[in-house]
Scaffold this active site. Structure first.
Site, PDB file in Angstrom:
ATOM      1  N   ASP A 178      73.204  39.022  26.643  1.00 24.36           N
ATOM      2  CA  ASP A 178      72.837  37.654  27.019  1.00 24.36           C
ATOM      3  C   ASP A 178      73.560  37.197  28.281  1.00 24.36           C
ATOM      4  O   ASP A 178      72.998  36.462  29.105  1.00 24.36           O
ATOM      5  CB  ASP A 178      73.204  36.663  25.906  1.00 24.36           C
ATOM      6  CG  ASP A 178      72.392  36.851  24.644  1.00 24.36           C
ATOM      7  OD1 ASP A 178      71.158  36.931  24.741  1.00 24.36           O
ATOM      8  OD2 ASP A 178      72.987  36.917  23.558  1.00 24.36           O
ATOM      9  N   THR A 235      63.477  34.714  22.781  1.00 26.72           N
ATOM     10  CA  THR A 235      62.214  35.279  22.280  1.00 26.72           C
ATOM     11  C   THR A 235      61.407  34.258  21.492  1.00 26.72           C
ATOM     12  O   THR A 235      60.177  34.229  21.597  1.00 26.72           O
ATOM     13  CB  THR A 235      62.501  36.509  21.385  1.00 26.72           C
ATOM     14  OG1 THR A 235      63.341  37.422  22.098  1.00 26.72           O
ATOM     15  CG2 THR A 235      61.218  37.219  21.014  1.00 26.72           C
ATOM     16  N   ASP A 242      68.731  42.460  28.461  1.00 28.93           N
ATOM     17  CA  ASP A 242      68.090  41.593  27.468  1.00 28.93           C
ATOM     18  C   ASP A 242      66.636  41.469  27.903  1.00 28.93           C
ATOM     19  O   ASP A 242      66.329  40.745  28.849  1.00 28.93           O
ATOM     20  CB  ASP A 242      68.752  40.225  27.395  1.00 28.93           C
ATOM     21  CG  ASP A 242      68.276  39.428  26.180  1.00 28.93           C
ATOM     22  OD1 ASP A 242      67.223  39.792  25.615  1.00 28.93           O
ATOM     23  OD2 ASP A 242      68.939  38.453  25.797  1.00 28.93           O
ATOM     24  N   GLU A 262      69.368  45.199  23.825  1.00 24.46           N
ATOM     25  CA  GLU A 262      69.465  44.451  22.567  1.00 24.46           C
ATOM     26  C   GLU A 262      68.817  45.195  21.406  1.00 24.46           C
ATOM     27  O   GLU A 262      69.278  45.115  20.271  1.00 24.46           O
ATOM     28  CB  GLU A 262      68.788  43.082  22.741  1.00 24.46           C
ATOM     29  CG  GLU A 262      68.784  42.242  21.486  1.00 24.46           C
ATOM     30  CD  GLU A 262      68.139  40.886  21.691  1.00 24.46           C
ATOM     31  OE1 GLU A 262      68.172  40.081  20.750  1.00 24.46           O
ATOM     32  OE2 GLU A 262      67.598  40.635  22.786  1.00 24.46           O
ATOM     33  N   ILE A 271      63.753  40.164  26.710  1.00 25.48           N
ATOM     34  CA  ILE A 271      63.194  38.805  26.708  1.00 25.48           C
ATOM     35  C   ILE A 271      64.191  37.913  25.977  1.00 25.48           C
ATOM     36  O   ILE A 271      64.238  37.887  24.752  1.00 25.48           O
ATOM     37  CB  ILE A 271      61.819  38.712  26.006  1.00 25.48           C
ATOM     38  CG1 ILE A 271      60.815  39.691  26.608  1.00 25.48           C
ATOM     39  CG2 ILE A 271      61.271  37.281  26.115  1.00 25.48           C
ATOM     40  CD1 ILE A 271      59.454  39.682  25.923  1.00 25.48           C
ATOM     41  N   ASP A 272      65.012  37.212  26.746  1.00 27.91           N
ATOM     42  CA  ASP A 272      65.933  36.255  26.137  1.00 27.91           C
ATOM     43  C   ASP A 272      65.146  35.009  25.747  1.00 27.91           C
ATOM     44  O   ASP A 272      64.184  34.641  26.422  1.00 27.91           O
ATOM     45  CB  ASP A 272      67.034  35.899  27.139  1.00 27.91           C
ATOM     46  CG  ASP A 272      68.152  35.097  26.516  1.00 27.91           C
ATOM     47  OD1 ASP A 272      68.628  35.505  25.440  1.00 27.91           O
ATOM     48  OD2 ASP A 272      68.556  34.068  27.094  1.00 27.91           O
ATOM     49  N   ASP A 319      59.734  43.593  23.250  1.00 29.39           N
ATOM     50  CA  ASP A 319      61.097  43.680  23.769  1.00 29.39           C
ATOM     51  C   ASP A 319      61.486  45.130  24.051  1.00 29.39           C
ATOM     52  O   ASP A 319      62.038  45.452  25.105  1.00 29.39           O
ATOM     53  CB  ASP A 319      62.091  43.099  22.755  1.00 29.39           C
ATOM     54  CG  ASP A 319      62.244  41.589  22.868  1.00 29.39           C
ATOM     55  OD1 ASP A 319      61.919  41.048  23.928  1.00 29.39           O
ATOM     56  OD2 ASP A 319      62.685  40.972  21.887  1.00 29.39           O
TER      57      ASP A 319
END
Length: 381
Positions: free
Chosen positions: A303, A160, A155, A79, A157-158, A54
């Site tokens: 997000d 995850t 974000d 994030e 990798i939303d 991330d």
């Protein structure tokens, strides 16, 4: 600002490539999925390689945008923290260096000397993404703001957990995917620093479909700035408000009271569940669901900022659910009150909660559908 949008589309595709490489290259995949125990379990890089993946994506986006628009560099937020502690107890700040070799050397210090993994990751970071922009309209977009007016939420990798699990779901055309790799998204949102209004959104779905050569992605973008409205997605056709079977997408962990309140409105097959906040908003954007409801403050600015811009471009929005239910901001069609903004933190809250969407949210395209959902939820929880 057409140049900024094109840059964000390119860096989102680079991010998607990194996400795919981490799953396709055996040394990186092993780090991604393994759970160390015993003497190794306190090595943060192994326990949390997903966080490193991330962070690498986040810092790559920050680096590339900052290189072209240096006036934005202090207003690009994500994030993840980019500070790690390796197995020797050394604190390492992860950044993208000037060369691939330098980045690999830095990553090797985080990865306790794992040169192969560090080299593979650095190669993916520095590799230019191949992205064919077939969308019309990006060249002619005029956004009346300079980069110094704007901030960015990332974000990397939303969803995850879905990315790590890596399930490959097969769904019918026109249906949402409840879980799996398809729910993992790269999200980039641009907002006005003065007002917090989202103005540009980029969504990249790294695992959109699979062919004999592997996973292929898909990107989506939207611009909403005053009278300027443009989106790579066509607005789904509106259905009459009295049409039965309104569809709502929820998290499977949503409050039972919310599920029970919405069930009569949706019927047995139209109350749906999916993973990932960004993916659930994308389902609304694509017309796979009419509304997304979340009663908890468990999503964050990173997000929702990017997907929010696409919804605004299509005539919808994302509202604070608690405000909708408390003050009834839904009289007389579309409204601005209660719309989520992205420039102010909750200074009284600790850590990441400072940037939480604390009142929950409701994402929609059609105001009439929104009214029906809010009407069902009032006084129910």
């Amino acid at each position: 600002m057409a140049d900024l949008l094109k840059l964000l589309l390119r860096v989102a595709e680079k991010a998607a490539n990194v996400a795919r490489v981490c799953r396709q290259e055996a040394p990186l995949f092993q780090l991604l999925v393994q759970e160390k125990t015993g003497v190794d379990k306190n090595k943060k890089f192994v326990q949390d390689f997903k966080t490193l993946a991330d962070v690498v994506i986040q810092e790559m986006i920050r680096h590339d945008v900052g290189a072209q628009f240096p006036e934005m560099i202090d207003h690009i937020q994500g994030e993840e923290s980019n500070k790690f502690e390796n197995g020797l107890g050394e604190s390492v700040t992860v950044t993208v260096c000037g060369t691939e070799k330098e980045t690999a050397a830095l990553l090797a210090t985080v990865l306790d000397g794992d040169q192969m993994a560090a080299t593979l990751l650095a190669c993916a970071i520095h590799q230019d993404a191949t992205l064919t922009l077939t969308d019309t309209g990006t060249d002619d977009l005029h956004i009346p703001f300079s980069p110094s007016d704007l901030g960015i939420w990332i974000d990397p990798i939303d969803a995850t957990s879905q990315y790590i699990e890596g399930r490959e779901e097969v769904v019918e055309e026109g249906c949402l995917c409840p879980s799996g790799l398809q729910c993992a998204l790269v999200l980039i949102g641009v907002y006005l620093r003065a007002t917090g209004e989202p103005v540009i959104g980029v969504i990249n779905q790294p695992f959109n479909h699979k062919d004999p050569t592997g996973w292929k992605g898909k990107h989506f973008w939207g611009v909403s700035c005053g009278s300027v409205k443009a989106c790579s997605v066509l607005r789904p056709k509106d259905r009459p408000a009295e049409c039965p079977g309104l569809s709502v997408v929820l998290s499977s962990s949503e409050k039972q009271a919310v599920k029970e309140a919405l069930a009569p409105l949706c019927g047995p097959d139209r109350l749906m569940y999916a993973s990932g906040a960004g993916y659930k908003i994308l389902c609304v954007i694509l017309g796979l669901a009419d509304v997304y409801v979340l009663s908890e403050g468990s999503t964050f600015k990173w997000d929702s900022c990017g997907p929010h811009a696409l919804l605004l471009a299509l005539g919808g929005g994302i509202l604070d659910l608690k405000e909708c239910l408390r003050f009834g901001h839904l009289e007389g069609g579309h409204h601005d009150q209660g719309e989520l903004t992205y420039h102010l933190s909750h200074s009284e809250s600790p850590g990441a909660d400072r940037w939480a969407n604390q009142g929950g949210l409701v994402a929609y395209l059609d105001c009439q559908m929104l009214h029906r959902v809010i009407g069902e939820l009032k006084g129910k929880f």
